[in-house]
Design an enzyme around this catalytic site. Sequence first.
Site, PDB file in Angstrom:
ATOM      1  N   GLY A  14       0.100 -11.142  -1.410  1.00 49.43           N
ATOM      2  CA  GLY A  14      -0.584  -9.769  -1.257  1.00 49.43           C
ATOM      3  C   GLY A  14      -2.042  -9.944  -1.076  1.00 49.43           C
ATOM      4  CB  VAL A  17      -9.166  -4.553  -2.249  1.00 47.52           C
ATOM      5  CG1 VAL A  17      -8.412  -3.848  -3.249  1.00 47.52           C
ATOM      6  CG2 VAL A  17     -10.371  -4.855  -2.734  1.00 47.52           C
ATOM      7  CG  MET A  18      -6.902  -5.524  -6.780  1.00 42.68           C
ATOM      8  SD  MET A  18      -8.307  -5.414  -7.460  1.00 42.68           S
ATOM      9  CE  MET A  18      -8.052  -6.305  -8.987  1.00 42.68           C
ATOM     10  NE  ARG A  38       4.727  -4.842   4.281  1.00 44.59           N
ATOM     11  CZ  ARG A  38       5.014  -3.702   4.208  1.00 44.59           C
ATOM     12  NH1 ARG A  38       6.259  -3.058   4.104  1.00 44.59           N
ATOM     13  NH2 ARG A  38       3.987  -2.748   4.101  1.00 44.59           N
ATOM     14  CB  THR A  39       1.267  -6.773   7.461  1.00 41.68           C
ATOM     15  OG1 THR A  39       1.968  -5.922   6.802  1.00 41.68           O
ATOM     16  CG2 THR A  39       0.546  -6.468   8.773  1.00 41.68           C
ATOM     17  CB  SER A 133      -9.283  -4.766 -16.058  1.00 43.44           C
ATOM     18  OG  SER A 133     -10.243  -3.613 -16.034  1.00 43.44           O
ATOM     19  N   GLY A 134     -11.165  -4.743 -13.514  1.00 40.01           N
ATOM     20  CA  GLY A 134     -12.349  -4.984 -12.986  1.00 40.01           C
ATOM     21  C   GLY A 134     -12.416  -4.506 -11.649  1.00 40.01           C
ATOM     22  CE  LYS A 187      -5.847  -3.093 -15.839  1.00 35.98           C
ATOM     23  NZ  LYS A 187      -5.496  -1.992 -14.850  1.00 35.98           N
ATOM     24  CG  HIS A 190      -8.384  -1.823 -20.070  1.00 40.43           C
ATOM     25  ND1 HIS A 190      -8.446  -1.044 -18.602  1.00 40.43           N
ATOM     26  CD2 HIS A 190      -9.607  -2.322 -20.073  1.00 40.43           C
ATOM     27  CE1 HIS A 190      -9.537  -1.265 -18.278  1.00 40.43           C
ATOM     28  NE2 HIS A 190     -10.451  -1.790 -19.022  1.00 40.43           N
ATOM     29  CG  ASN A 191      -5.838   1.210 -16.624  1.00 45.21           C
ATOM     30  OD1 ASN A 191      -6.360   0.054 -16.844  1.00 45.21           O
ATOM     31  ND2 ASN A 191      -5.140   1.245 -15.422  1.00 45.21           N
ATOM     32  CD  GLU A 194     -10.723   2.526 -16.315  1.00 49.45           C
ATOM     33  OE1 GLU A 194     -10.549   1.425 -16.668  1.00 49.45           O
ATOM     34  OE2 GLU A 194     -10.482   3.290 -15.195  1.00 49.45           O
ATOM     35  CE1 TYR A 195      -6.505   6.956 -16.435  1.00 52.11           C
ATOM     36  CE2 TYR A 195      -6.031   9.369 -16.409  1.00 52.11           C
ATOM     37  CZ  TYR A 195      -5.794   8.270 -15.796  1.00 52.11           C
ATOM     38  OH  TYR A 195      -5.255   8.258 -14.586  1.00 52.11           O
TER      39      TYR A 195
HETATM   40  P1  NBP Z   1      -2.299  -2.457  -3.108  1.00 56.63           P
HETATM   41  O1  NBP Z   1      -1.807  -1.689  -4.285  1.00 56.63           O
HETATM   42  O2  NBP Z   1      -2.837  -1.428  -2.065  1.00 56.63           O
HETATM   43  O3  NBP Z   1      -0.929  -3.085  -2.361  1.00 56.63           O
HETATM   44  C1  NBP Z   1      -1.165  -3.758  -1.081  1.00 56.63           C
HETATM   45  C2  NBP Z   1      -0.281  -4.893  -1.239  1.00 56.63           C
HETATM   46  O4  NBP Z   1       1.203  -4.398  -1.090  1.00 56.63           O
HETATM   47  C3  NBP Z   1      -0.468  -5.550   0.089  1.00 56.63           C
HETATM   48  O5  NBP Z   1      -0.165  -6.862   0.369  1.00 56.63           O
HETATM   49  C4  NBP Z   1       0.871  -5.068   1.215  1.00 56.63           C
HETATM   50  O6  NBP Z   1       1.244  -5.633   2.274  1.00 56.63           O
HETATM   51  C5  NBP Z   1       1.563  -5.000  -0.177  1.00 56.63           C
HETATM   52  N1  NBP Z   1       2.973  -3.889   0.173  1.00 56.63           N
HETATM   53  C6  NBP Z   1       2.978  -2.698   0.180  1.00 56.63           C
HETATM   54 BR1  NBP Z   1       1.561  -1.615  -0.137  1.00 56.63          BR
HETATM   55  N2  NBP Z   1       4.247  -2.292   0.409  1.00 56.63           N
HETATM   56  C7  NBP Z   1       5.162  -3.323   0.587  1.00 56.63           C
HETATM   57  C8  NBP Z   1       6.339  -3.809   0.762  1.00 56.63           C
HETATM   58  N3  NBP Z   1       7.167  -2.428   1.049  1.00 56.63           N
HETATM   59  N4  NBP Z   1       6.870  -4.860   0.991  1.00 56.63           N
HETATM   60  C9  NBP Z   1       6.011  -6.010   0.850  1.00 56.63           C
HETATM   61  N5  NBP Z   1       4.590  -5.892   0.494  1.00 56.63           N
HETATM   62  C10 NBP Z   1       4.290  -4.230   0.312  1.00 56.63           C
HETATM   63  O7  NBP Z   1      -3.493  -3.373  -3.213  1.00 56.63           O
HETATM   64  P2  NBP Z   1      -4.465  -3.752  -4.341  1.00 56.63           P
HETATM   65  O8  NBP Z   1      -5.591  -2.678  -4.419  1.00 56.63           O
HETATM   66  O9  NBP Z   1      -4.952  -5.019  -3.688  1.00 56.63           O
HETATM   67  O10 NBP Z   1      -3.747  -3.918  -5.625  1.00 56.63           O
HETATM   68  C11 NBP Z   1      -2.864  -4.680  -5.902  1.00 56.63           C
HETATM   69  C12 NBP Z   1      -2.097  -4.820  -7.193  1.00 56.63           C
HETATM   70  O11 NBP Z   1      -3.233  -4.833  -8.463  1.00 56.63           O
HETATM   71  C13 NBP Z   1      -1.555  -2.905  -7.396  1.00 56.63           C
HETATM   72  O12 NBP Z   1      -0.459  -3.225  -8.323  1.00 56.63           O
HETATM   73  C14 NBP Z   1      -2.670  -2.615  -8.163  1.00 56.63           C
HETATM   74  O13 NBP Z   1      -2.154  -1.299  -8.644  1.00 56.63           O
HETATM   75  C15 NBP Z   1      -3.230  -3.434  -8.807  1.00 56.63           C
HETATM   76  N6  NBP Z   1      -4.618  -3.183  -9.366  1.00 56.63           N
HETATM   77  C16 NBP Z   1      -5.534  -2.857  -8.334  1.00 56.63           C
HETATM   78  C17 NBP Z   1      -6.762  -2.587  -8.728  1.00 56.63           C
HETATM   79  C18 NBP Z   1      -7.843  -2.079  -7.675  1.00 56.63           C
HETATM   80  O14 NBP Z   1      -9.008  -1.761  -8.177  1.00 56.63           O
HETATM   81  N7  NBP Z   1      -7.568  -1.829  -6.354  1.00 56.63           N
HETATM   82  C19 NBP Z   1      -7.448  -3.099  -9.862  1.00 56.63           C
HETATM   83  C20 NBP Z   1      -6.317  -3.691 -10.876  1.00 56.63           C
HETATM   84  C21 NBP Z   1      -5.219  -3.568 -10.529  1.00 56.63           C
HETATM   85  P3  NBP Z   1       0.903  -5.004   3.530  1.00 56.63           P
HETATM   86  O15 NBP Z   1      -0.474  -5.593   3.944  1.00 56.63           O
HETATM   87  O16 NBP Z   1       1.878  -5.910   4.444  1.00 56.63           O
HETATM   88  O17 NBP Z   1       1.101  -3.560   3.703  1.00 56.63           O
END
Ligand code: NBP
Length: 486
Positions: A14, A17-18, A38-39, A133-134, A187, A190-191, A194-195
């Site tokens: 994956g 961003v994270m 995946r992509t 988190s963060g 977690k 925690h969220n 945060e709310y």
């Molecule tokens: P996203 O939550 O936007 O997920 C993106 C990733 O999921 C990409 O690698 C994407 O692959 C993959 N993906 C998706 Br969308 N649909 C898919 C599918 N059907 N099959 C295979 N792969 C798939 O990314 P993120 O914001 O980096 O967050 C990652 C995790 O961490 C999430 O669970 C999120 O809730 C959690 N989180 C996020 C934050 C934040 O601040 N963003 C903070 C803490 C935790 P692709 O590139 O091929 O589409």
Amino acid sequence: MKKADQLADIGVVGLAVMGQNLALNMNDKGYKVAVYNRTASKVDEFMRGPAQNSEIIACYELKNFIETLQKPRRVMLMVKAGEVVDNFIQQLAPYLEQGDIIIDGGNSLFNDSDRRTQQLAKQGILFVGSGVSGGEEGARHGPSLMPGGNKAAWPAIQDIFQSISAHVDGEPCCDWVGNGGAGHYVKMVHNGIEYGDMQLICEAYQMMREGMGLSGNEIQQVFAEWNEGVLDSYLIEITRDILSVKEADGTLLIDHILDTAGQKGTGKWTGMNALDLGTPLTLIGEAVFARCLSALKDERVTASQVLPAEAATFTGDKREMIDAIRDALYASKIISYAQGYMLMREAATTYGWELNYGGIAMMWRGGCIIRSQFLSNIHDAFERNPNLQNLLLDSFFIDAITEALPGWRKAVGKAIEIGVPVPTFSSALSFYDGYRSKRLPANLLQAQRDYFGAHTYERLDKPRGKFFHTNWTGRGGDVSASHYAV
Ligand code: NBP
């Protein structure tokens, strides 16, 4: 076949961003990281961009990705929560062996992590559901990490996790949380907290802006001052900074932002779980509902034209009221954390976890959105008494509430008088008054239930567990309803 020293210490699936930022963080700390997405084009973009000067290994097939990892293999999923996680587990499992580890670092529901821990254990694979988190910044430079699941995995991931996490006073903001879904549960709470913290700050802002008519600059000064005292925290700090951002015409950006709040579900999950467990998590509940009410913008605009306020305008000493609002914010925050800890205690009993409450406060002290000075006070309270029943019963918090109480009542009273909505300030105060009440009106409530539904009641002058029914009208019978709680 690669030689052992060429193999990666951990693989990250994956690259949004994270995933990208965690992989870079691990690389900086000296771990060899393999990545897969995946992509495939996103792998290339990452390798050409942020990862170009790193030791990160790009992989384009899952089989090759797994072969690139040292045993026991450690795979961290940073993908969209839900089905996507299950799909990846299914795709990875055939390539994994006994003792290999899958870590899900996404925002997964704790029940899913519980299920995955159990299912994978049957195949000898160790599952870890970890709260992360963060946001972007945390992932890159030190998040708060809350791992739970199959504890046999902890020795194999502890070094990596505690190296990449945030540190406060030399201590990592990461420790083992508990079995099954415990990491994702903590977690989630925690969220929820945060709310609550965010809504409390918004109510303080609304009191000063709409209620007292302070300018954006004046309010910015107040938040700057608060950040130097007991309220010192990341969220107060960013609020101070947000209030200084201007548009090209010199007006404050904040005054141009539409007042409807979004949400992605973790606050709602916390509230729903509190209802399931019968815990009075009133403040977080109100914070979620406040977002729901804000989303009814059109309806509120219509209502604002027809519903009377019958409210006074603010008069009085502004400095005194600002201090009262600070006290209300601080005391309400104590209530919110006390309620959050009540919920975790109930969850530990219900789900059979052994949670380290002081350790959880340590994990939240750095790297995450609710990080604050205040969390050290919570940690200290559990150091003083690991079996502390409720934070409100700890000497530090008794003193803190005692000092803040007059200002808290004054601010809530004034808000009601001038018609400013303060759902979390006021519900926190009502909870406090309820929690400290030896006698609540539930005697009347039980009488009502018995009157219309023969639900029975217990008596003050009889032992607990002995139930009575009264034929209140003379027309009912002597048969009562069964006893059960849902
Ligand atoms: P996203 O939550 O936007 O997920 C993106 C990733 O999921 C990409 O690698 C994407 O692959 C993959 N993906 C998706 Br969308 N649909 C898919 C599918 N059907 N099959 C295979 N792969 C798939 O990314 P993120 O914001 O980096 O967050 C990652 C995790 O961490 C999430 O669970 C999120 O809730 C959690 N989180 C996020 C934050 C934040 O601040 N963003 C903070 C803490 C935790 P692709 O590139 O091929 O589409």
